[in-house]
Structures are given as structure tokens and as C-alpha cells.
Write an enzyme that holds these catalytic residues in place. Structure first.
Site, PDB file in Angstrom:
ATOM      1  N   SER A  44      -9.495 -36.930  -6.550  1.00 41.61           N
ATOM      2  CA  SER A  44     -10.779 -36.218  -6.520  1.00 41.61           C
ATOM      3  C   SER A  44     -11.920 -37.210  -6.268  1.00 41.61           C
ATOM      4  O   SER A  44     -11.684 -38.319  -5.786  1.00 41.61           O
ATOM      5  CB  SER A  44     -10.988 -35.459  -7.831  1.00 41.61           C
ATOM      6  OG  SER A  44     -12.100 -34.608  -7.743  1.00 41.61           O
ATOM      7  N   ASN A  45     -13.132 -36.848  -6.582  1.00 39.49           N
ATOM      8  CA  ASN A  45     -14.270 -37.751  -6.373  1.00 39.49           C
ATOM      9  C   ASN A  45     -15.316 -37.536  -7.474  1.00 39.49           C
ATOM     10  O   ASN A  45     -15.130 -36.713  -8.363  1.00 39.49           O
ATOM     11  CB  ASN A  45     -14.863 -37.537  -4.982  1.00 39.49           C
ATOM     12  CG  ASN A  45     -15.343 -36.114  -4.798  1.00 39.49           C
ATOM     13  OD1 ASN A  45     -16.254 -35.656  -5.464  1.00 39.49           O
ATOM     14  ND2 ASN A  45     -14.687 -35.383  -3.896  1.00 39.49           N
ATOM     15  N   ARG A  46     -16.405 -38.265  -7.394  1.00 41.42           N
ATOM     16  CA  ARG A  46     -17.345 -38.316  -8.510  1.00 41.42           C
ATOM     17  C   ARG A  46     -18.443 -37.252  -8.484  1.00 41.42           C
ATOM     18  O   ARG A  46     -19.382 -37.301  -9.268  1.00 41.42           O
ATOM     19  CB  ARG A  46     -18.018 -39.701  -8.535  1.00 41.42           C
ATOM     20  CG  ARG A  46     -17.046 -40.816  -8.864  1.00 41.42           C
ATOM     21  CD  ARG A  46     -17.726 -42.165  -8.731  1.00 41.42           C
ATOM     22  NE  ARG A  46     -18.952 -42.238  -9.509  1.00 41.42           N
ATOM     23  CZ  ARG A  46     -19.962 -43.066  -9.247  1.00 41.42           C
ATOM     24  NH1 ARG A  46     -19.894 -43.881  -8.217  1.00 41.42           N
ATOM     25  NH2 ARG A  46     -21.022 -43.080 -10.004  1.00 41.42           N
TER      26      ARG A  46
END
Ligand code: CTP
Length: 416
Positions: free
Chosen positions: A218-220
Site C-alpha cells: 500500500s502507500n502512505r
């Protein structure tokens, strides 16, 4: 401030003050209205008097401050005021007052006047964010919006308790402005409800690609920017579908939320919201940080550790925005907005914004420096269109949302 309202001294407004600490700002609203040539008839609820002396409003407006429905002189004051004014403003509006309005109560002069009046009503809510986001308040606000009540705020900020969130009363000048717009409707729709009848689709947050039941890629992204955009679009009267990756944010009021996880599930939710032919939406704002890759294989069992090297294969996800951009080619609807989170110098970020504008076939790219885009409550952006590049200062995400929606609104109203 509206010039034409200023030239209409005949206009009168009932200003209802209810019991919130923000009541101390209501005299500033009264002054703004008086300065625009609007007569102000002040009404206070009993609770408002705990926060503000009626002498303040009486002194400012030159009017007696009413609080009782009957004064022993005969007649029904709520009916008289309702018939005499051109609009009503509730400043501040507590959760309790909104609830009483939504339920058609008439147990004091303020509610009875609202119920008796057939004029535009503008409310400026002020309360703790927890109360604003409560399902009961949300339902009351939705009911009132449906009945045509105009909401100004609340805005994101620090509230009396020191907590932070949506609940702070809008600035007095914005309340005055909204009211003057109601008094003098202009051919150009006002900002406050200019998106009424439009459907705006917003994507927000990260996407998550599962490897197995416990691991993912995923990402931030926190979703804050997309949620602020959804909230702003709804506050302008739009029907909003918010397609959100996994985030822990409350759903903005009046917004229909669809929770998704992977890029492909986001794409199918977008197809449902936009329609196969893209005709069900007027704008798509793609604030989600969509993962570019997913695992070639997702295991339904937890993968076990071994001493061997592990190679995971990633396959590209479709570019959701570019796919819509391509399908829209040659048309102006829906208006398309993309984001570009980039590293590098400001010039490089702008160049990348321009590249994505063309590559994805969209109308506006909001290009952010990566270091400032994630996690925080503020953002700095370059708003890139085919014709121009505007750079913003560091703004709260809610303020940047306003800037972006101003541009979307302009595109929508220009190319009807
Ligand atoms: N986007 C999308 N689908 C993807 C990736 C991105 O719709 N698979 C959208 C994002 O929501 C955003 C815009 O495209 O509005 C730009 O995202 P970004 O990740 O910067 O685009 P990429 O095409 O992945 O750019 P890069 O070449 O920098 O990887």
C-alpha cells in the site's frame, strides 16, 4: 460583499443567536449586515443569553432583542417577524437548534419564527466536531439541506475545547456573504449552493493490494485531501459519491461513501458511480493514491516462511484516471481532476503536472511536493491546466479543497 445588496436598504434579516460560545461573533455578523444596508432583527434563545448580553445586539442594531413569543401586548411575534423579513440567519447554530429546526419544533420564538417564515434560511453551525459528526446531527443536516436551508461551515479548525476538527463556526464575513447572496440571487450561481443538481465523484485514500490474509502492498495516503474535497463539494450542494480506500476518517455529512480496497475494486466502484458511458457524473476528482501494481497471485492462506529466496511478481494495475480520460476523449463531461505527488524542484513538479495533464487527458492536475502531501493537515500545490499554472501557498487541506472546487465549478459552469 454584494454591491447590489448594499443598495437595497429595504432588506431585513432576522438574526437568531443560539447558545454556543461562538455567539460572541454574532455581533460581527450583525455589523457586516448593517454595513451592507440590511436591517437586522435580533432574536436570542434563552441559552444564547448565557453567552452574550442582549444589550450588545440591541446597541448595535438599534432594535429590541426579542426572545419571547408573546409579550402580553397581543399578536404573535413569530408571525409578524416571519412576514417582515427577507431572510433568516442562525448564527451560531447549535446541534440542538438544528435538531429542533429539523423536527419543526416551535417551542420558543426562534424556532417558531423559522417555522412560520417562507424566506431563505442560512445557518452557521458551531459545535464540537464529535457532535457535528454524530449520526443524529448528520441526519438533521441532511433533512435541512433537502429543505433548502443553506449551510455556511462549520469549518475545520480548533474549537472551544481545544480539540480540532469540523465544528468551528465559519468566519463572520463568509456568513454575511452567504446571506447577501441569498438576498440578491445573481445570474451566476453563488458559491454556496452552486453545485446543486451536480454529481461529483471523489476518490480518496490509498489502495491496498493483498499478498495473503495478513500482508499487503500500500502507500502512505491518509485520505484527508479527498475527504476535504468531498466535504467541500457537498457543502456547495453537489451530490457526492466518495470512493475511499481503507482510511480511518469519518464520512463527511451528506456524502455517500463507498469503501473499497484494491485498485480494481476502486475501478469497479468508479464505473458504477460514473456509469459505463460516464454520463452519471459531472466531475471526477481522483485524489486517491492508486497503487500502480498488484501481486500477480494473492494467496488465500498465510504464506509460510522458508529458507529459500522469495520472488514476488507484480503486475501493473490499470491507470484508472487515464482510462476515464480516454473514454471521455472529445467530450467535456465529466470534468476530470488528477493529482500528482512528485519529488524534485518546484519546476520539475510543474513539468510532471503538465505531462500527466496530457498523458491522462484531464482538465486539471493538482501537483504536490511529496514531502508535504502526506499525513499532515496542510498541503502546497500547483494547479496545472492546459492554459495556466497557479501555485498555492501552504494551505489547510480544507482550504486547498476550496481552491480546487472553485476551478471545478468554473469548468462546470463555463461548459454547460
Ligand atoms: N492514478 C490512477 N490509476 C493508477 C495510478 C494513478 O487513476 N493506477 C491517478 C491518481 O489517482 C492521480 C493520478 O493518477 O490522480 C496521478 O497519480 P500518479 O501515481 O502520480 O500517476 P502515475 O501515472 O502512476 O505516475 P508516475 O509516472 O509518476 O508513476
Amino acid at each position: 460583499m454584494s454591491e447590489s445588496a448594499a443598495r437595497s436598504p429595504a432588506k431585513a434579516v432576522a438574526m437568531i443567536v443560539t447558545g454556543s460560545i461562538a455567539a460572541y461573533k454574532s455581533p460581527i455578523v450583525a455589523r457586516g449586515l448593517l454595513a451592507a444596508g440590511v436591517e437586522v432583527v435580533p432574536i436570542m434563545t434563552r441559552a444564547a443569553k448565557q453567552f452574550l448580553g442582549s444589550a450588545t445586539l440591541a446597541g448595535l442594531t438599534g432594535e429590541r432583542v426579542f426572545d419571547e413569543t408573546f409579550d402580553g401586548e397581543g399578536g404573535e411575534r413569530h408571525i409578524e417577524i416571519a412576514a417582515a423579513v427577507d431572510a433568516i440567519v442562525v448564527v451560531p447554530a447549535t446541534a440542538d437548534f438544528l435538531a429542533r429546526m429539523a423536527h419543526g419544533r416551535a417551542d420558543d420564538l426562534a424556532t417558531a419564527t423559522v417555522l412560520a417564515a417562507r424566506v431563505p434560511v442560512v445557518v452557521a453551525p458551531a459545535m464540537h466536531p464529535a457532535m457535528w459528526h454524530h449520526a443524529a446531527t448528520a441526519a438533521n443536516v441532511a433533512t435541512l439541506r433537502e429543505r433548502g436551508v443553506t449551510f455556511v461551515g462549520p469549518v475545520d479548525g480548533v474549537v472551544a475545547s481545544g480539540d480540532h476538527g469540523f465544528g468551528r463556526m465559519a468566519e463572520p464575513q463568509d456568513i454575511v456573504q452567504a446571506l447577501l447572496e441569498q438576498l440578491t440571487p445573481t445570474p451566476n450561481e453563488s458559491r454556496s449552493q452552486a453545485l446543486t443538481g451536480r454529481h461529483v465523484v471523489v476518490t480518496a485514500g490509498p489502495t491496498v493490494e493483498d499478498l495473503d490474509p495478513v500482508r499487503f502492498l500500500s502507500n502512505r495516503s491518509t485520505g484527508k485531501m479527498g475527504f476535504a474535497l468531498a466535504e467541500e463539494a457537498a457543502s456547495r450542494g453537489a451530490r457526492v459519491t466518495l470512493i475511499a480506500g481503507p482510511v480511518t476518517l469519518p464520512t463527511p455529512l451528506g456524502v455517500e461513501r463507498v469503501d473499497v480496497r484494491s485498485a480494481l475494486s476502486m475501478q469497479s466502484a468508479m464505473t458504477t458511480a460514473l456509469g459505463e458511458d460516464l454520463k452519471q457524473a459531472d466531475a471526477l476528482i481522483m485524489a486517491a493514491a492508486v497503487g500502480d501494481y498488484r501481486f500477480e497471485r494473492t494467496s488465500s492462506e498465510k504464506l509460510k516462511r522458508s529458507s529459500e529466496e522469495m520472488v514476488l511478481t507484480l503486475v501493473p494495475n490499470p491507470d484508472l484516471l487515464a482510462t476515464v480520460g480516454e473514454a471521455r476523449a472529445g467530450r467535456q463531461r465529466p470534468v476530470l481532476v488528477g493529482f500528482a505527488v512528485e519529488t524534485g524542484t518546484d519546476q520539475a513538479i510543474i513539468e510532471e503536472g503538465r505531462r500527466k495533464l496530457t498523458k491522462k487527458g484531464v482538465d486539471l492536475v493538482v501537483a504536490n511536493p511529496a514531502a508535504e502531501a502526506f499525513a499532515g493537515d496542510t498541503n502546497r500545490a500547483f494547479l496545472v491546466t492546459a492554459a495556466s499554472v497557479d501555485s498555492s501557498q501552504t494551505l489547510r487541506k480544507s482550504e486547498l479543497a476550496r481552491e480546487i472546487l472553485d476551478r471545478v465549478q468554473k469548468l462546470l459552469l463555463e461548459n454547460v
